[in-house]
Design an enzyme around this catalytic site. Structure first.
Site, PDB file in Angstrom:
ATOM      1  CG  ASP A 100      -2.000   1.079   1.125  1.00  0.00           C
ATOM      2  OD1 ASP A 100      -2.314   1.674   2.165  1.00  0.00           O
ATOM      3  OD2 ASP A 100      -2.468   1.362   0.010  1.00  0.00           O
ATOM      4  CB  CYS A 207     -16.977   2.630  -0.319  1.00  0.00           C
ATOM      5  SG  CYS A 207     -18.447   2.305  -1.317  1.00  0.00           S
TER       6      CYS A 207
HETATM    7  C1  B12 Z   1      -4.378   5.985  -3.842  1.00  0.00           C
HETATM    8  C2  B12 Z   1      -5.107   4.671  -3.576  1.00  0.00           C
HETATM    9  C3  B12 Z   1      -6.502   4.712  -3.414  1.00  0.00           C
HETATM   10  C4  B12 Z   1      -7.304   5.941  -3.716  1.00  0.00           C
HETATM   11  C5  B12 Z   1      -7.404   6.156  -5.253  1.00  0.00           C
HETATM   12  C6  B12 Z   1      -7.586   4.852  -6.030  1.00  0.00           C
HETATM   13  C7  B12 Z   1      -7.346   5.007  -7.533  1.00  0.00           C
HETATM   14  N1  B12 Z   1      -7.405   3.880  -8.224  1.00  0.00           N
HETATM   15  O1  B12 Z   1      -7.109   6.084  -8.032  1.00  0.00           O
HETATM   16  C8  B12 Z   1      -8.655   5.643  -2.995  1.00  0.00           C
HETATM   17  C9  B12 Z   1      -8.615   6.239  -1.582  1.00  0.00           C
HETATM   18  C10 B12 Z   1      -9.892   6.144  -3.731  1.00  0.00           C
HETATM   19  C11 B12 Z   1      -8.587   4.135  -2.870  1.00  0.00           C
HETATM   20  C12 B12 Z   1      -9.720   3.365  -2.631  1.00  0.00           C
HETATM   21  C13 B12 Z   1      -9.677   1.989  -2.501  1.00  0.00           C
HETATM   22  N2  B12 Z   1      -8.610   1.214  -2.404  1.00  0.00           N
HETATM   23 CO1  B12 Z   1      -6.852   1.890  -2.727  1.00  0.00          CO
HETATM   24  N3  B12 Z   1      -4.955   2.312  -3.111  1.00  0.00           N
HETATM   25  C14 B12 Z   1      -4.419   3.444  -3.461  1.00  0.00           C
HETATM   26  C15 B12 Z   1      -2.886   3.243  -3.668  1.00  0.00           C
HETATM   27  C16 B12 Z   1      -2.168   3.715  -2.426  1.00  0.00           C
HETATM   28  C17 B12 Z   1      -2.269   3.927  -4.905  1.00  0.00           C
HETATM   29  C18 B12 Z   1      -3.136   3.682  -6.175  1.00  0.00           C
HETATM   30  C19 B12 Z   1      -2.704   4.584  -7.292  1.00  0.00           C
HETATM   31  O2  B12 Z   1      -2.648   5.788  -7.181  1.00  0.00           O
HETATM   32  N4  B12 Z   1      -2.343   3.905  -8.407  1.00  0.00           N
HETATM   33  C20 B12 Z   1      -1.981   4.594  -9.597  1.00  0.00           C
HETATM   34  C21 B12 Z   1      -3.082   4.231 -10.525  1.00  0.00           C
HETATM   35  C22 B12 Z   1      -4.250   5.156 -10.421  1.00  0.00           C
HETATM   36  O3  B12 Z   1      -2.652   4.273 -11.793  1.00  0.00           O
HETATM   37  P1  B12 Z   1      -2.172   2.981 -12.631  1.00  0.00           P
HETATM   38  O4  B12 Z   1      -1.669   1.944 -11.726  1.00  0.00           O
HETATM   39  O5  B12 Z   1      -1.306   3.486 -13.639  1.00  0.00           O
HETATM   40  O6  B12 Z   1      -3.360   2.342 -13.307  1.00  0.00           O
HETATM   41  C23 B12 Z   1      -4.639   2.419 -12.963  1.00  0.00           C
HETATM   42  C24 B12 Z   1      -5.396   2.679 -14.192  1.00  0.00           C
HETATM   43  O7  B12 Z   1      -4.610   3.194 -15.229  1.00  0.00           O
HETATM   44  C25 B12 Z   1      -5.969   1.397 -14.513  1.00  0.00           C
HETATM   45  N5  B12 Z   1      -5.182   0.509 -15.298  1.00  0.00           N
HETATM   46  C26 B12 Z   1      -3.877   0.263 -15.282  1.00  0.00           C
HETATM   47  N6  B12 Z   1      -3.568  -0.722 -16.105  1.00  0.00           N
HETATM   48  C27 B12 Z   1      -4.730  -1.092 -16.686  1.00  0.00           C
HETATM   49  C28 B12 Z   1      -5.010  -2.093 -17.625  1.00  0.00           C
HETATM   50  C29 B12 Z   1      -6.349  -2.248 -18.014  1.00  0.00           C
HETATM   51  C30 B12 Z   1      -6.664  -3.318 -19.012  1.00  0.00           C
HETATM   52  C31 B12 Z   1      -7.368  -1.430 -17.459  1.00  0.00           C
HETATM   53  C32 B12 Z   1      -8.821  -1.610 -17.862  1.00  0.00           C
HETATM   54  C33 B12 Z   1      -7.083  -0.451 -16.544  1.00  0.00           C
HETATM   55  C34 B12 Z   1      -5.765  -0.287 -16.161  1.00  0.00           C
HETATM   56  O8  B12 Z   1      -6.171   0.753 -13.297  1.00  0.00           O
HETATM   57  C35 B12 Z   1      -5.057   1.037 -12.465  1.00  0.00           C
HETATM   58  C36 B12 Z   1      -5.414   0.970 -11.033  1.00  0.00           C
HETATM   59  O9  B12 Z   1      -6.368   1.878 -10.594  1.00  0.00           O
HETATM   60  C37 B12 Z   1      -2.832   1.670  -3.877  1.00  0.00           C
HETATM   61  C38 B12 Z   1      -1.503   1.035  -3.437  1.00  0.00           C
HETATM   62  C39 B12 Z   1      -0.460   1.128  -4.543  1.00  0.00           C
HETATM   63  N7  B12 Z   1       0.740   1.473  -4.144  1.00  0.00           N
HETATM   64  O10 B12 Z   1      -0.743   0.912  -5.718  1.00  0.00           O
HETATM   65  C40 B12 Z   1      -4.037   1.181  -3.031  1.00  0.00           C
HETATM   66  C41 B12 Z   1      -4.850  -0.015  -3.557  1.00  0.00           C
HETATM   67  C42 B12 Z   1      -5.086   0.108  -5.062  1.00  0.00           C
HETATM   68  N8  B12 Z   1      -6.228   0.100  -2.889  1.00  0.00           N
HETATM   69  C43 B12 Z   1      -6.718  -0.983  -2.560  1.00  0.00           C
HETATM   70  C44 B12 Z   1      -8.029  -1.139  -2.004  1.00  0.00           C
HETATM   71  C45 B12 Z   1      -8.400  -2.505  -1.390  1.00  0.00           C
HETATM   72  C46 B12 Z   1      -8.933  -0.070  -2.031  1.00  0.00           C
HETATM   73  C47 B12 Z   1     -10.449  -0.139  -1.673  1.00  0.00           C
HETATM   74  C48 B12 Z   1     -11.178  -1.373  -2.170  1.00  0.00           C
HETATM   75  C49 B12 Z   1     -10.636   0.018  -0.137  1.00  0.00           C
HETATM   76  C50 B12 Z   1     -12.114   0.136   0.315  1.00  0.00           C
HETATM   77  N9  B12 Z   1     -12.834  -0.957   0.371  1.00  0.00           N
HETATM   78  O11 B12 Z   1     -12.549   1.239   0.586  1.00  0.00           O
HETATM   79  C51 B12 Z   1     -10.970   1.166  -2.403  1.00  0.00           C
HETATM   80  C52 B12 Z   1     -11.437   0.820  -3.851  1.00  0.00           C
HETATM   81  C53 B12 Z   1     -11.741   2.031  -4.705  1.00  0.00           C
HETATM   82  C54 B12 Z   1     -11.345   1.773  -6.150  1.00  0.00           C
HETATM   83  N10 B12 Z   1     -12.283   1.278  -6.943  1.00  0.00           N
HETATM   84  O12 B12 Z   1     -10.172   1.964  -6.493  1.00  0.00           O
HETATM   85  C55 B12 Z   1      -5.826  -2.182  -2.899  1.00  0.00           C
HETATM   86  C56 B12 Z   1      -6.415  -2.871  -4.167  1.00  0.00           C
HETATM   87  C57 B12 Z   1      -6.250  -4.375  -4.160  1.00  0.00           C
HETATM   88  C58 B12 Z   1      -6.966  -4.973  -5.386  1.00  0.00           C
HETATM   89  N11 B12 Z   1      -7.848  -5.903  -5.167  1.00  0.00           N
HETATM   90  O13 B12 Z   1      -6.734  -4.536  -6.500  1.00  0.00           O
HETATM   91  C59 B12 Z   1      -4.413  -1.482  -3.100  1.00  0.00           C
HETATM   92  C60 B12 Z   1      -3.532  -2.174  -4.137  1.00  0.00           C
HETATM   93  C61 B12 Z   1      -3.718  -1.490  -1.717  1.00  0.00           C
HETATM   94  C62 B12 Z   1      -3.138  -2.883  -1.328  1.00  0.00           C
HETATM   95  N12 B12 Z   1      -1.849  -2.934  -1.118  1.00  0.00           N
HETATM   96  O14 B12 Z   1      -3.838  -3.869  -1.293  1.00  0.00           O
HETATM   97  N13 B12 Z   1      -7.311   3.673  -3.015  1.00  0.00           N
END
Ligand code: B12
Length: 278
Positions: A100, A207
């Protein structure tokens, strides 16, 4: 025995059966966070581990991800001994555990590690646990062959997008500012709209809606990790907070935020007018 087989044996001893490897280079860019400085200087592989947390149903006023002891603590208790064993087997190699509060974009890394696909709710969806898992990873300068990422699996389903009552989910991804989980974790005064979101959600923390409606959680798979199925507290009262804060995932935010949220879910936000849904 090849290195990945040894990693598997060590993780199995820790009770972790769902893990995979992503190449560190593929997990870039990194997230800005305090823990970034802990990364091994010549990081090459990310050993990603899934920690299932679905533990059945019970009366609750906080999200199910916070019922058991704090997953940050449990991940350390489960995986630090494994990190110790890896350091013994590969002296001179560096292994650092994160969960996380991690510079690694964990959902994407788990996808790259072959553990599942990224759902439209922005969460990892795995064959092992659906969406009900935490992600923890061990970053190392040992080279381990990366896995093949799984194919996307949401297809035309958009249940989570439709079900999110705050409109936080769209094809563009997660709008953090509208997510009820984010709102319950915010410090300070909430706007009337935010108070109404917490009140309607009925949860003082987190949530579960975009998890609970996901067809990959039907039926939900119970965790196979005993620590995530014990010492469960679904219903939190204000008087319990002092003893729970040190042990629960909501503890990092401090007592004021939980007190505020507990009071909001008890009493409908007043002041009427636009945005509160009156
Ligand atoms: C900041 C954060 C939050 C924020 C913002 C979440 C967001 N997605 O923007 C908030 C507070 C809203 C949040 C809420 C929750 N979170 Co949170 N969060 C984080 C944290 C610390 C960083 C996430 C982040 O900023 N990632 C950067 C993202 C936004 O960008 P990205 O990776 O480039 O890609 C994203 C998109 O581009 C897309 N994406 C990327 N590749 C691809 C490929 C395809 C095909 C598609 C369709 C999309 C896609 O999805 C990615 C993930 O969101 C992570 C831990 C970590 N270090 O990753 C935990 C983490 C994601 N959270 C987690 C959890 C459990 C939750 C909650 C379920 C908790 C709850 N029950 O309230 C909720 C779910 C809300 C939701 N639907 O995301 C878990 C998820 C585990 C899992 N099953 O995936 C993590 C991994 C923590 C952990 N170590 O377990 N979270």
């Amino acid at each position: 025995m090849d290195e990945k087989a040894s990693v598997g044996e060590i993780l199995a001893q820790a009770g972790i059966f769902h893990w995979g490897v992503a190449s560190f280079a593929d997990t870039l860019p990194l997230l800005e966070c305090r823990a970034k400085s802990k990364l091994p200087s010549n990081a090459r592989s990310v050993i990603v581990c899934l920690l299932g947390y679905y533990a059945g149903e019970r009366a609750h006023n906080i999200s199910r991800y916070a019922w058991a002891r704090d997953y940050h603590l449990l991940a350390g208790e489960l995986l630090n001994p494994a990190v110790g064993r890896m350091k013994n087997i590969w002296p001179g190699r560096d292994f650092v555990l994160f969960t996380d509060n991690s510079p690694i974009r964990e959902v994407s890394a788990a996808h790259l590690a072959g553990l599942g696909f990224v759902g439209k709710n922005g969460l990892l969806i795995s064959p092992a646990y659906g969406t009900y898992q935490f992600i923890a990873e061990i970053v190392t300068d040992l080279w381990l062959a990366p896995a093949m990422p799984a194919a996307p699996g949401c297809g035309d389903c958009d249940r989570c997008l439709k079900a999110c009552p705050a409109g936080a989910l769209s094809p563009a991804g997660v709008d953090q500012s509208r997510c009820r989980s984010h709102i319950t974790q915010k410090k300070g005064e909430l706007t009337l709209w935010e108070q109404a979101q917490v009140y309607k959600g009925g949860l003082a923390w987190g949530c579960d809606i975009c998890n609970d409606v996901c067809p990959y959680n039907q039926p939900p798979r119970k965790t196979d990790i005993p620590a995530f199925g014990s010492a469960l507290d679904g219903l939190v009262q204000e008087e319990d907070l002092p003893k729970l804060l040190a042990e629960k995932a909501f503890g990092y935010r401090g007592i004021k935020v939980l007190q505020r949220n507990l009071r909001i879910i008890k009493k409908k936000p007043s002041g009427g007018g636009p945005g509160t849904g009156e």
